[in-house]
Design an enzyme around this catalytic site. Structure first.
Site, PDB file in Angstrom:
ATOM      1  N   GLY A   1       0.830  -1.200   0.000  1.00 20.00           N
ATOM      2  CA  GLY A   1       0.000   0.000   0.000  1.00 20.00           C
ATOM      3  C   GLY A   1       0.860   1.244   0.000  1.00 20.00           C
ATOM      4  O   GLY A   1       1.969   1.250  -0.543  1.00 20.00           O
ATOM      5  N   GLU A   2       0.345   2.321   0.585  1.00 21.59           N
ATOM      6  CA  GLU A   2       1.039   3.612   0.667  1.00 21.59           C
ATOM      7  C   GLU A   2       1.176   4.299  -0.686  1.00 21.59           C
ATOM      8  O   GLU A   2       1.765   5.374  -0.767  1.00 21.59           O
ATOM      9  CB  GLU A   2       2.446   3.477   1.278  1.00 21.59           C
ATOM     10  CG  GLU A   2       2.516   2.895   2.658  1.00 21.59           C
ATOM     11  CD  GLU A   2       3.954   2.767   3.169  1.00 21.59           C
ATOM     12  OE1 GLU A   2       4.885   3.272   2.496  1.00 21.59           O
ATOM     13  OE2 GLU A   2       4.140   2.161   4.237  1.00 21.59           O
ATOM     14  N   GLY A   3       0.702   3.698  -1.762  1.00 22.79           N
ATOM     15  CA  GLY A   3       0.979   4.225  -3.093  1.00 22.79           C
ATOM     16  C   GLY A   3       2.274   3.692  -3.664  1.00 22.79           C
ATOM     17  O   GLY A   3       2.716   4.127  -4.740  1.00 22.79           O
TER      18      GLY A   3
END
Length: 350
Positions: free
Chosen positions: A315-317
């Site tokens: 995640g987190e981009g």
């Protein structure tokens, strides 16, 4: 909801520019189609940006953070305080997305939409909507007012990005429990059974996945009247950060900024955005196919062609950021290669 800004049409694709880019690709010194997805990507960007020479140099990465009431049901392998702790890590440069943002010369916009414990952190924009969402097995995760505020927060980040000439927008998320929320939203929107989309998230074992599935099934039964309704599904079952991502993708399309979608959670937000406003779909690129089992189903539903398949589940981009060099190289190839005529190289006979 009289001001339903998300229904405004996306900016139109510059079809003549896209056709010109396609014609250029056919003249470059290579067999037609030999660069495959990179060719398609450059042509797509030309049409979206309305530019003969597409670019993805000016990059904006927005990280939306929020906590989830459903964590009380034991659906995550990590404690809730990790959400707030990761905000420190983002702005101190120690998170994966922080490292990637530095390497990509990106602007990193970290937004606290509702962690459980308020924090006064330099480098974080505090747009707190609440101290996390409510537990969606007991009632709606968000009020309508909170959901609208989260959508607007995503839009505001895009407007900030546009003001500095951003060419590519990435949305990322942080919120313990948000794979459960994202799975619930997707199941409600798609009206599908929970086992199809529920996975391990940040590391649940088989027993944990079974428990998480049962929790989501309880929530889907409670909110069954909203099945198939993207906005109500988002508000009843989602999170502040998922709603902000949805708002960001919608705003990118309306403001003419290409968005790179990250993994499972971001793809759920993209699904909601597309169901709310189908015209935004053209403005979404997909960075990767993640390890979460439901991600493949979402990508197929969205008819997406992800750039990477690395088994990521952070995640987190981060997966979207890892795809940026490919986008930049696709642009460089399109812009910098010589044509057969320029290089005095014989083309294949017609």
């Amino acid at each position: 909801m009289s001001n339903s800004w998300w229904l405004k049409p996306a900016q139109a694709i510059d079809v003549p520019m896209r056709e010109a880019a396609l014609a250029r690709q056919q003249q470059l010194t290579k067999p037609a189609g030999s660069l495959a997805q990179l060719e398609r990507l450059a042509v797509q960007l030309s049409g979206l940006q309305g530019r003969e020479r597409p670019a993805a140099d000016k990059l904006w990465i927005a990280i939306f953070a929020g906590d989830h009431g459903v964590v009380a049901e034991g659906v995550s392998a990590y404690p809730q305080e990790v959400t707030g702790q990761m905000l420190h890590n983002f702005v101190n440069g120690g998170a994966a997305i922080s490292v990637l943002a530095r390497q990509l010369s990106a602007q990193l916009d970290v937004v606290d939409l509702g962690t459980v414990s308020p924090m006064d952190l330099p480098g974080v924009r505090h747009l707190r909507i609440g101290a996390g969402t409510a537990n969606f097995v007991d009632g709606p995760a968000m009020t309508v007012e909170q959901g609208l505020a989260a959508l607007q927060a995503g839009r505001d980040s895009v407007l900030r990005a546009k003001a500095v000439g951003t060419e590519l927008f990435i949305g990322g998320e942080m919120g313990i429990g948000n794979t459960a929320a994202a799975s619930a939203v997707a199941c409600s929107v798609l009206e599908c059974a929970a086992p199809l989309l529920v996975g391990p998230g940040t590391g649940l074992n088989a027993e944990g996945i079974v428990h998480k599935t049962r929790v989501i099934e309880r929530a889907l039964a409670l909110h069954a009247e909203h099945a198939g309704d993207p906005l109500q599904s988002l508000f009843c079952l989602g999170g502040f950060e998922i709603a902000a991502l949805t708002g960001a993708y919608l705003a990118c399309a309306q403001e003419g900024i290409v968005a790179m979608v990250d993994g499972f959670i971001c793809s759920v937000a993209a699904l909601v955005a597309v169901r709310l406003n189908p015209s935004c779909r053209d403005w979404l690129l997909f960075g990767h196919r993640g390890a979460e089992p439901g991600h493949r189903h979402l990508l197929e539903t969205l008819q997406a062609e992800p750039l990477l398949d690395l088994g990521l589940r952070l995640g987190e981009g981060s997966g979207a950021a890892l795809a940026v060099p490919l986008v930049r190289l696709a642009c460089e190839l399109h812009n910098g290669m010589a044509t057969f005529a320029e290089a005095a190289v014989a083309d294949r006979p017609a």
